[in-house]
Design a protein around this motif. Structure first.
Motif, PDB file in Angstrom:
ATOM      1  N   VAL A  98       0.828  -1.202   0.000  1.00 29.33           N
ATOM      2  CA  VAL A  98       0.000   0.000   0.000  1.00 29.33           C
ATOM      3  C   VAL A  98       0.864   1.254   0.000  1.00 29.33           C
ATOM      4  CG1 VAL A  98      -1.707   1.319   1.322  1.00 29.33           C
ATOM      5  CG2 VAL A  98      -1.929  -1.164   1.108  1.00 29.33           C
ATOM      6  N   GLY A  99       1.971   1.223   0.742  1.00 30.82           N
ATOM      7  CA  GLY A  99       2.834   2.398   0.856  1.00 30.82           C
ATOM      8  C   GLY A  99       3.887   2.527  -0.225  1.00 30.82           C
ATOM      9  N   TYR A 100       3.819   1.653  -1.250  1.00 34.11           N
ATOM     10  CA  TYR A 100       4.878   1.628  -2.258  1.00 34.11           C
ATOM     11  C   TYR A 100       5.028   2.969  -2.969  1.00 34.11           C
ATOM     12  CZ  TYR A 100       7.698   0.012  -6.187  1.00 34.11           C
ATOM     13  OH  TYR A 100       8.696  -0.137  -7.111  1.00 34.11           O
ATOM     14  N   GLY A 101       3.940   3.643  -3.259  1.00 38.41           N
ATOM     15  CA  GLY A 101       4.013   4.909  -4.002  1.00 38.41           C
ATOM     16  C   GLY A 101       4.104   6.134  -3.121  1.00 38.41           C
ATOM     17  N   LEU A 102       4.297   5.960  -1.812  1.00 38.78           N
ATOM     18  CA  LEU A 102       4.356   7.084  -0.888  1.00 38.78           C
ATOM     19  C   LEU A 102       5.788   7.406  -0.504  1.00 38.78           C
ATOM     20  CD1 LEU A 102       1.450   6.096   1.553  1.00 38.78           C
ATOM     21  CD2 LEU A 102       1.327   7.573  -0.466  1.00 38.78           C
ATOM     22  N   ASP A 103       6.046   8.667  -0.218  1.00 37.54           N
ATOM     23  CA  ASP A 103       7.359   9.016   0.312  1.00 37.54           C
ATOM     24  C   ASP A 103       7.409   8.666   1.797  1.00 37.54           C
ATOM     25  OD1 ASP A 103       6.043  11.075   1.718  1.00 37.54           O
ATOM     26  OD2 ASP A 103       6.488  12.549   0.160  1.00 37.54           O
ATOM     27  N   ARG A 104       8.586   8.826   2.395  1.00 33.77           N
ATOM     28  CA  ARG A 104       8.767   8.391   3.776  1.00 33.77           C
ATOM     29  C   ARG A 104       7.856   9.144   4.731  1.00 33.77           C
ATOM     30  NH1 ARG A 104      14.850   8.067   5.727  1.00 33.77           N
ATOM     31  NH2 ARG A 104      14.765   6.574   3.997  1.00 33.77           N
ATOM     32  N   ALA A 105       7.697  10.417   4.506  1.00 33.88           N
ATOM     33  CA  ALA A 105       6.852  11.216   5.399  1.00 33.88           C
ATOM     34  C   ALA A 105       5.403  10.745   5.335  1.00 33.88           C
ATOM     35  CB  ALA A 105       6.953  12.688   5.039  1.00 33.88           C
ATOM     36  N   SER A 109       2.903   9.077   8.242  1.00 32.00           N
ATOM     37  CA  SER A 109       1.762   9.908   8.634  1.00 32.00           C
ATOM     38  C   SER A 109       0.533   9.103   9.035  1.00 32.00           C
ATOM     39  CB  SER A 109       1.379  10.839   7.481  1.00 32.00           C
ATOM     40  OG  SER A 109       0.790  10.092   6.414  1.00 32.00           O
ATOM     41  N   GLY A 110       0.567   7.811   8.805  1.00 25.11           N
ATOM     42  CA  GLY A 110      -0.587   6.974   9.099  1.00 25.11           C
ATOM     43  C   GLY A 110      -1.515   6.773   7.915  1.00 25.11           C
ATOM     44  N   ARG A 111      -1.104   7.251   6.738  1.00 21.17           N
ATOM     45  CA  ARG A 111      -1.953   7.121   5.553  1.00 21.17           C
ATOM     46  C   ARG A 111      -2.195   5.655   5.191  1.00 21.17           C
ATOM     47  NH1 ARG A 111      -6.222   8.874   2.775  1.00 21.17           N
ATOM     48  NH2 ARG A 111      -6.005   8.585   0.513  1.00 21.17           N
ATOM     49  N   VAL A 112      -1.190   4.791   5.354  1.00 24.99           N
ATOM     50  CA  VAL A 112      -1.347   3.377   5.017  1.00 24.99           C
ATOM     51  C   VAL A 112      -2.450   2.756   5.873  1.00 24.99           C
ATOM     52  CG1 VAL A 112      -0.260   1.110   5.072  1.00 24.99           C
ATOM     53  CG2 VAL A 112       0.998   3.069   4.161  1.00 24.99           C
ATOM     54  N   GLU A 113      -2.407   2.990   7.154  1.00 23.17           N
ATOM     55  CA  GLU A 113      -3.433   2.442   8.049  1.00 23.17           C
ATOM     56  C   GLU A 113      -4.803   3.045   7.742  1.00 23.17           C
ATOM     57  OE1 GLU A 113      -0.513   3.653   8.979  1.00 23.17           O
ATOM     58  OE2 GLU A 113       0.497   1.768   9.550  1.00 23.17           O
ATOM     59  N   GLU A 114      -4.815   4.328   7.359  1.00 17.33           N
ATOM     60  CA  GLU A 114      -6.067   4.998   7.053  1.00 17.33           C
ATOM     61  C   GLU A 114      -6.776   4.346   5.868  1.00 17.33           C
ATOM     62  OE1 GLU A 114      -7.669   9.422   5.603  1.00 17.33           O
ATOM     63  OE2 GLU A 114      -5.540   9.082   6.014  1.00 17.33           O
ATOM     64  N   ARG A 144      -3.971   0.644  -2.190  1.00 16.48           N
ATOM     65  CA  ARG A 144      -2.713   1.135  -2.780  1.00 16.48           C
ATOM     66  C   ARG A 144      -2.979   2.257  -3.780  1.00 16.48           C
ATOM     67  NH1 ARG A 144       0.818  -3.215  -5.918  1.00 16.48           N
ATOM     68  NH2 ARG A 144      -1.024  -3.148  -7.257  1.00 16.48           N
ATOM     69  N   ALA A 145      -4.080   2.126  -4.541  1.00 16.10           N
ATOM     70  CA  ALA A 145      -4.422   3.176  -5.503  1.00 16.10           C
ATOM     71  C   ALA A 145      -4.818   4.468  -4.796  1.00 16.10           C
ATOM     72  CB  ALA A 145      -5.552   2.698  -6.411  1.00 16.10           C
ATOM     73  N   LEU A 146      -5.536   4.361  -3.678  1.00 18.27           N
ATOM     74  CA  LEU A 146      -6.005   5.553  -2.966  1.00 18.27           C
ATOM     75  C   LEU A 146      -4.916   6.230  -2.148  1.00 18.27           C
ATOM     76  CD1 LEU A 146      -9.457   4.308  -1.583  1.00 18.27           C
ATOM     77  CD2 LEU A 146      -9.082   5.914  -3.455  1.00 18.27           C
ATOM     78  N   ALA A 147      -3.906   5.467  -1.725  1.00 16.76           N
ATOM     79  CA  ALA A 147      -2.928   5.972  -0.757  1.00 16.76           C
ATOM     80  C   ALA A 147      -2.288   7.310  -1.136  1.00 16.76           C
ATOM     81  CB  ALA A 147      -1.853   4.910  -0.498  1.00 16.76           C
ATOM     82  N   PRO A 148      -1.813   7.519  -2.370  1.00 17.85           N
ATOM     83  CA  PRO A 148      -1.170   8.805  -2.707  1.00 17.85           C
ATOM     84  C   PRO A 148      -2.146   9.931  -3.047  1.00 17.85           C
ATOM     85  CG  PRO A 148      -0.992   7.316  -4.563  1.00 17.85           C
ATOM     86  CD  PRO A 148      -1.656   6.534  -3.462  1.00 17.85           C
ATOM     87  N   ARG A 149      -3.442   9.696  -2.821  1.00 19.86           N
ATOM     88  CA  ARG A 149      -4.489  10.673  -3.154  1.00 19.86           C
ATOM     89  C   ARG A 149      -4.342  11.161  -4.604  1.00 19.86           C
ATOM     90  NH1 ARG A 149      -3.566  12.088   2.401  1.00 19.86           N
ATOM     91  NH2 ARG A 149      -5.500  11.908   3.594  1.00 19.86           N
ATOM     92  N   PRO A 150      -4.465  10.243  -5.566  1.00 24.94           N
ATOM     93  CA  PRO A 150      -4.326  10.638  -6.967  1.00 24.94           C
ATOM     94  C   PRO A 150      -5.546  11.442  -7.414  1.00 24.94           C
ATOM     95  CG  PRO A 150      -5.077   8.385  -6.832  1.00 24.94           C
ATOM     96  CD  PRO A 150      -4.799   8.816  -5.420  1.00 24.94           C
TER      97      PRO A 150
END
Length: 358
Positions: A98-105, A109-114, A144-150
């Motif tokens: 899920v966090g593959y497309g996210l940066d470290r911050a 931030s808890g976005r993966v769990e969200e 995973r698609a939603l995680a980076p808020r595309p």
């Protein structure tokens, strides 16, 4: 959020997209519905940037991304794609997928769990893909698609490999997850029930064109032509003559919706508008009713919640009725009287090149 204007795409002599126009408002889910080979997957690939268009333009959030000599590559469009199979990385945990497309911050931030909570998988972050069911893997793919808020999420028949019961539950949950996250999405599907139940708007495609676009209720109740009527749900198409705004049909005189063409037409009824009353003398049937043409049951398809009953009128016309209950149940060979509830919709015969037997 997404605008397609006169988009064209060909593969050699085969035209896949033939002047497609489509507007997807921000925060909505639009379903692109059509049979195999109609161009819906090509449309999705052009929006994602996997294919270059041969004409027209595609704009995302007001920014041109394709057409007029421009082709923004997929990674710069920030469009997320959920494929038919989840396509998870087998060596990464759910959280790392899920966090593959996210940066470290963003990962901290808890976005993966969200987003895992949004798709109904809280606490599943440490699991591996092989430890999940097929439905759970698709939920992870959506997370995973939603995680980076595309700006846009594209769903390419993501439920087609699942069994019917699981598919119904998952599409409800995915719809709620998209709505809760404020996402804009385009769902490509050939499943009419999926499109009508999930989407805010439905674009019906045929032969590379969008032939009707609107709310699901309008697509079902007010189909643009007989082809759309047959493709989006079950349809009864009958020959008719319009006289003084009333259609004279094998089922009797029927009122019509809206403006109607004069002369010879084809009229549309949905099977749930066809009502049946058993006739005295039918095998195993008691009771009786007067009025309405008589028909013989030629097929009875039981679906649990209802049944589709195919009927043949005395003049040979075949129609279909949807019945919720039949006590005692109807059988092939039984005789019934047929009536119609509500109004029909008329189409000029020139636009109706379909068999009258549906």
């Amino acid at each position: 959020m997404l605008t397609l204007s006169n988009v064209r795409k060909s593969y050699g002599v085969v035209t896949a997209l033939d002047g497609v126009d489509l507007d997807v408002p921000d925060g909505t889910l639009v379903a692109v519905l059509g049979p195999s080979g109609c161009g819906k997957t090509t449309l999705l690939r052009c929006v994602a940037g996997f294919e270059a268009v041969h004409g027209g333009t595609i704009s995302l959030a007001g920014r041109p991304v394709a057409g007029d000599g421009a082709h923004v590559p997929p990674h710069r469009r920030r469009v997320a794609v959920v494929p038919q199979e989840g396509a998870l990385f087998p060596h990464l945990s759910v959280a790392r997928n899920v966090g593959y497309g996210l940066d470290r911050a963003a990962r901290r931030s808890g976005r993966v769990e969200e987003v895992l909570a949004l798709v109904g998988l809280p606490g599943h972050g440490d699991r591996m893909p092989h430890q999940l069911s097929g439905g759970q893997q698709q939920r992870v793919a959506v997370a995973r698609a939603l995680a980076p808020r595309p700006p846009l999420v594209l769903l390419d028949e993501p439920f087609s490999a699942l069994d019917a019961g699981l598919r119904a539950d998952l599409r409800r949950d995915v719809r709620e997850a998209l709505r809760a996250d404020g996402a804009t999405a385009v769902l490509v599907t050939h499943d009419q029930g999926e499109a009508l139940s999930m989407a805010d708007r439905v674009a019906v495609m045929n032969a590379g064109r969008i032939v009707q676009y609107g709310p699901p209720t309008a697509i079902y109740r007010e189909p643009a032509d007989p082809w759309v009527a047959r493709f989006v749900g079950d349809a009864v198409l009958l020959p008719a003559d319009v006289r003084d705004g009333v259609a004279v049909t094998p089922l009797g005189r029927l009122p019509l919706h809206g403006a109607t063409p004069a002369g010879t037409v084809s009229v549309l009824l949905r099977p749930e508008q066809v009502r049946l009353t058993t006739v005295v003398g039918a095998a195993g049937i008691g009771g009786g009713a007067a009025g309405g043409p008589t028909a013989v049951v030629v097929r009875h398809d039981f679906h649990g919640h209802d049944a589709l009953v195919a009927l043949r009128l005395v003049d040979g016309t075949e129609v279909t009725a949807r019945v919720l209950d039949s006590t005692p149940p109807l059988s092939v060979g039984d005789r019934v009287t047929v009536s119609v509830s509500g109004a029909a919709r008329a189409y000029p015969t020139a636009s109706n090149r379909v068999s009258l037997t549906v």
